[in-house]
Design a protein around this motif. Structure first.
Motif, mmCIF file in Angstrom:
data_model
loop_
_atom_site.group_PDB
_atom_site.id
_atom_site.type_symbol
_atom_site.label_atom_id
_atom_site.label_comp_id
_atom_site.label_asym_id
_atom_site.label_seq_id
_atom_site.Cartn_x
_atom_site.Cartn_y
_atom_site.Cartn_z
ATOM 1 N N TRP A 193 -26.950 21.699 7.761
ATOM 2 C CA TRP A 193 -25.730 21.634 7.264
ATOM 3 C C TRP A 193 -25.664 23.453 6.583
ATOM 4 N N GLN A 194 -27.349 24.145 6.146
ATOM 5 C CA GLN A 194 -26.477 25.498 5.546
ATOM 6 C C GLN A 194 -26.794 26.099 7.017
ATOM 7 N N LEU A 195 -27.919 26.328 8.137
ATOM 8 C CA LEU A 195 -27.786 26.937 8.877
ATOM 9 C C LEU A 195 -25.860 26.321 9.629
ATOM 10 N N ALA A 196 -25.695 25.814 9.501
ATOM 11 C CA ALA A 196 -23.815 25.566 10.037
ATOM 12 C C ALA A 196 -23.136 26.211 8.979
ATOM 13 N N LEU A 197 -23.033 26.560 7.688
ATOM 14 C CA LEU A 197 -22.613 26.927 7.093
ATOM 15 C C LEU A 197 -22.846 28.413 7.366
ATOM 16 N N GLY A 249 -16.269 17.576 31.177
ATOM 17 C CA GLY A 249 -14.845 17.777 30.093
ATOM 18 C C GLY A 249 -15.155 16.830 29.373
ATOM 19 N N ALA A 250 -16.439 16.510 29.165
ATOM 20 C CA ALA A 250 -16.886 16.707 27.561
ATOM 21 C C ALA A 250 -16.274 16.381 26.611
ATOM 22 N N ARG A 251 -15.721 16.917 25.538
ATOM 23 C CA ARG A 251 -14.893 17.606 24.369
ATOM 24 C C ARG A 251 -15.290 17.314 23.069
ATOM 25 N N PHE A 252 -16.600 16.670 22.433
ATOM 26 C CA PHE A 252 -16.942 16.426 20.991
ATOM 27 C C PHE A 252 -18.662 16.023 21.541
ATOM 28 N N ILE A 253 -19.414 16.773 21.442
ATOM 29 C CA ILE A 253 -21.071 16.547 21.310
ATOM 30 C C ILE A 253 -21.823 17.337 20.230
ATOM 31 N N GLN A 254 -23.255 17.035 19.815
ATOM 32 C CA GLN A 254 -23.850 16.683 18.982
ATOM 33 C C GLN A 254 -24.965 17.304 19.455
ATOM 34 N N LEU A 255 -25.132 18.511 18.449
ATOM 35 C CA LEU A 255 -26.616 19.381 18.842
ATOM 36 C C LEU A 255 -27.416 18.645 18.176
ATOM 37 N N ARG A 256 -28.407 17.593 18.146
ATOM 38 C CA ARG A 256 -29.590 17.823 17.719
ATOM 39 C C ARG A 256 -30.885 18.023 17.879
ATOM 40 N N LEU A 257 -31.615 18.520 16.719
ATOM 41 C CA LEU A 257 -32.397 19.809 17.595
ATOM 42 C C LEU A 257 -33.505 19.205 16.603
ATOM 43 N N LYS A 258 -35.237 19.317 16.968
ATOM 44 C CA LYS A 258 -36.073 18.986 16.506
ATOM 45 C C LYS A 258 -37.595 19.570 16.119
ATOM 46 N N ASP A 259 -37.885 20.137 15.832
ATOM 47 C CA ASP A 259 -39.284 20.724 15.331
ATOM 48 C C ASP A 259 -39.083 21.559 16.045
ATOM 49 N N LEU A 260 -37.840 22.501 15.928
ATOM 50 C CA LEU A 260 -38.087 24.064 16.421
ATOM 51 C C LEU A 260 -38.045 25.758 15.284
ATOM 52 N N PRO A 261 -39.110 26.659 15.345
ATOM 53 C CA PRO A 261 -39.532 27.431 14.636
ATOM 54 C C PRO A 261 -38.186 27.702 14.179
ATOM 55 N N GLY A 262 -37.511 28.444 13.206
ATOM 56 C CA GLY A 262 -36.257 29.123 12.672
ATOM 57 C C GLY A 262 -35.525 29.660 13.951
ATOM 58 N N GLU A 263 -36.132 31.070 14.568
ATOM 59 C CA GLU A 263 -35.616 31.867 14.554
ATOM 60 C C GLU A 263 -35.320 31.152 15.778
ATOM 61 N N GLU A 264 -35.919 30.092 16.814
ATOM 62 C CA GLU A 264 -35.837 29.949 17.589
ATOM 63 C C GLU A 264 -34.434 28.961 17.762
ATOM 64 N N ALA A 283 -31.267 30.524 17.207
ATOM 65 C CA ALA A 283 -30.672 31.375 19.320
ATOM 66 C C ALA A 283 -30.234 30.212 19.166
ATOM 67 N N GLN A 284 -30.453 28.688 19.327
ATOM 68 C CA GLN A 284 -30.064 27.808 19.809
ATOM 69 C C GLN A 284 -28.662 26.893 19.019
ATOM 70 N N VAL A 285 -28.253 27.050 18.179
ATOM 71 C CA VAL A 285 -27.413 26.894 17.376
ATOM 72 C C VAL A 285 -26.089 27.990 17.885
ATOM 73 N N ARG A 286 -26.454 29.412 18.030
ATOM 74 C CA ARG A 286 -26.026 30.414 18.356
ATOM 75 C C ARG A 286 -25.104 30.252 19.905
ATOM 76 N N GLN A 287 -25.985 30.002 20.846
ATOM 77 C CA GLN A 287 -25.697 29.984 21.900
ATOM 78 C C GLN A 287 -25.435 28.751 22.285
ATOM 79 N N ALA A 288 -25.578 27.433 21.174
ATOM 80 C CA ALA A 288 -24.291 25.966 21.354
ATOM 81 C C ALA A 288 -22.822 26.546 20.908
ATOM 82 N N ARG A 289 -22.750 27.408 20.090
ATOM 83 C CA ARG A 289 -21.961 27.776 19.564
ATOM 84 C C ARG A 289 -20.669 28.071 20.660
ATOM 85 N N THR A 290 -21.623 29.456 21.122
ATOM 86 C CA THR A 290 -21.045 30.279 22.281
ATOM 87 C C THR A 290 -20.049 29.278 22.701
#
Length: 202
Positions: free
Chosen positions: A65-69, A25-40, A43-50
């Motif tokens: 922000w660039q990844l968000a774009l 039921g959460a409808r507003f979630i922030q994804l805060r990722l730290k210390d991950l290699p670029g491709e990982e 991949a996390q951002v794409r999975q979260a978006r799905t």
């Protein structure tokens, strides 16, 4: 002025949390990722978006922000240090919504000059999850911030628990944000339901 999707705002460190908390039921979630290699990281951002799309979650990406774009994430959260390098004209041209962290009057003035979609104030109480340059702000500071920003949404963060959330909302916060209250709880889904109940109608 924009409004926020919900009165509570979990901050999570893995895409799976978007699925779990969104399903609860959460409808507003922030994804805060730290210390991950670029491709990982990507991949996390794409999975979260799905997962966000599946569960009608407004997903906010912290810092990147660039990844968000690049990946079509429509909401970003920026710290003060991020503002030093963020391409705000490009961000605005792409139509991204922006939240900005603030801790003192000078940072608030800087943030307001960028007309964000919300400003966050913290830490309201002491927090051990993140080393902070600023001490606890206290609930009264929320009243001061709200008076200064008017109709712009205000997010309270830092040391906030289910029991403390109503006092933040009563002091002027439009939304309360928490990390460990969800991700370190034995029953995260149950917490979402409890926070929904505690913040509805406040």
């Amino acid at each position: 002025m924009s409004t926020l999707p919900q009165k509570f705002y979990p901050v999570v460190d893995h895409a799976q949390w978007v699925k779990r908390l969104g399903a609860a039921g959460a409808r507003f979630i922030q994804l805060r990722l730290k210390d991950l290699p670029g491709e990982e990281l990507r991949a996390q951002v794409r999975q979260a978006r799905t997962y966000a799309a599946e569960h009608d979650v407004c997903l906010v990406l912290n810092d990147f922000w660039q990844l968000a774009l690049d990946e079509g994430i429509s909401y970003i959260h920026l710290g003060q240090e991020d503002l030093d390098t963020a391409d705000m004209p490009a961000i605005r041209k792409a139509g991204l919504r922006v939240g900005i962290s603030t801790h003192c009057p000078e940072e608030l003035e800087r943030a307001l000059g960028l007309t964000p979609d919300y400003v966050a104030l913290g830490p309201i109480w002491e927090t051990r999850l993140k080393k902070m340059a600023f001490g606890p702000q206290g609930v009264e500071k929320l009243r001061e911030w709200k008076q200064r920003i008017g109709t712009m949404p205000l997010v309270a963060i830092g040391g906030i628990t289910l029991e403390r959330a109503p006092s933040c909302l009563a002091a002027g916060a439009d939304c309360v944000s928490a990390v460990s209250a969800f991700t370190q709880h034995a029953d995260p889904e149950g917490q979402v339901r409890a926070w929904l109940e505690a913040t509805t109608g406040v």
